[in-house]
Design a protein around this motif. Structure first.
Motif, mmCIF file in Angstrom:
data_model
loop_
_atom_site.group_PDB
_atom_site.id
_atom_site.type_symbol
_atom_site.label_atom_id
_atom_site.label_comp_id
_atom_site.label_asym_id
_atom_site.label_seq_id
_atom_site.Cartn_x
_atom_site.Cartn_y
_atom_site.Cartn_z
ATOM 1 N N ALA A 1 -2.307 4.417 7.365
ATOM 2 C CA ALA A 1 -2.157 2.971 7.213
ATOM 3 C C ALA A 1 -1.439 2.357 8.416
ATOM 4 O O ALA A 1 -1.796 1.270 8.872
ATOM 5 N N LEU B 1 -3.448 -0.680 2.541
ATOM 6 C CA LEU B 1 -2.596 -1.020 3.686
ATOM 7 C C LEU B 1 -1.330 -1.731 3.259
ATOM 8 O O LEU B 1 -0.268 -1.509 3.845
ATOM 9 N N GLY C 1 1.273 0.736 4.574
ATOM 10 C CA GLY C 1 1.316 0.380 5.990
ATOM 11 C C GLY C 1 2.632 -0.092 6.550
ATOM 12 O O GLY C 1 2.673 -0.700 7.597
#
Length: 123
Positions: free
Chosen positions: A83, A118, A122
């Motif tokens: 991510a 994500l 992320g």
């Protein structure tokens, strides 16, 4: 917001549960995401327009799974790594990101799941 890939596209990811995959548990993703030249080289590998390192080839193979099912075979650490690479590509290489998006998610049907992936991993 358009597709949020990968991997990387990070990954993004056709992960396989073998010993080679385990070696990325300690991969220093900041060396990749903070080095624009290196990030571009990996991105070109993912697009098939540049040479790939062994790691780049592995990440490239994992992209489809990360797009399609949130990297279900990946560990939590590996999901974070993928991510972060994808987010770095999106932020620093927007044009290449669009190409990756079209390559791995041409119809946009994975936009929502990838965005959720994500958002979760992320950071």
């Amino acid at each position: 917001m358009k597709l949020i890939l990968v991997l990387a596209f990070v990954a993004v990811v056709a992960a396989r549960p073998d010993a080679d995959f385990d070696r990325y548990e300690n991969f220093d993703v900041t060396q990749l995401t903070e080095n624009d030249r290196l990030l571009r080289a990996y991105t070109e590998c993912f697009l098939g327009t540049g040479k790939c390192t062994p790691e780049g080839n592995d990440f490239k193979n994992w992209i489809p799974q990360s797009v399609e099912d949130n990297c279900s075979k990946c560990s939590e650490k590996q999901k974070t790594l993928i991510a972060q690479v994808i987010n770095a590509i999106k932020e620093k290489l927007a044009e290449e990101w669009e190409k990756l998006n079209k390559l791995y998610n041409p119809e946009g049907k994975f936009d929502k799941t990838l965005s959720e992936f994500l958002d979760k991993y992320g950071h």
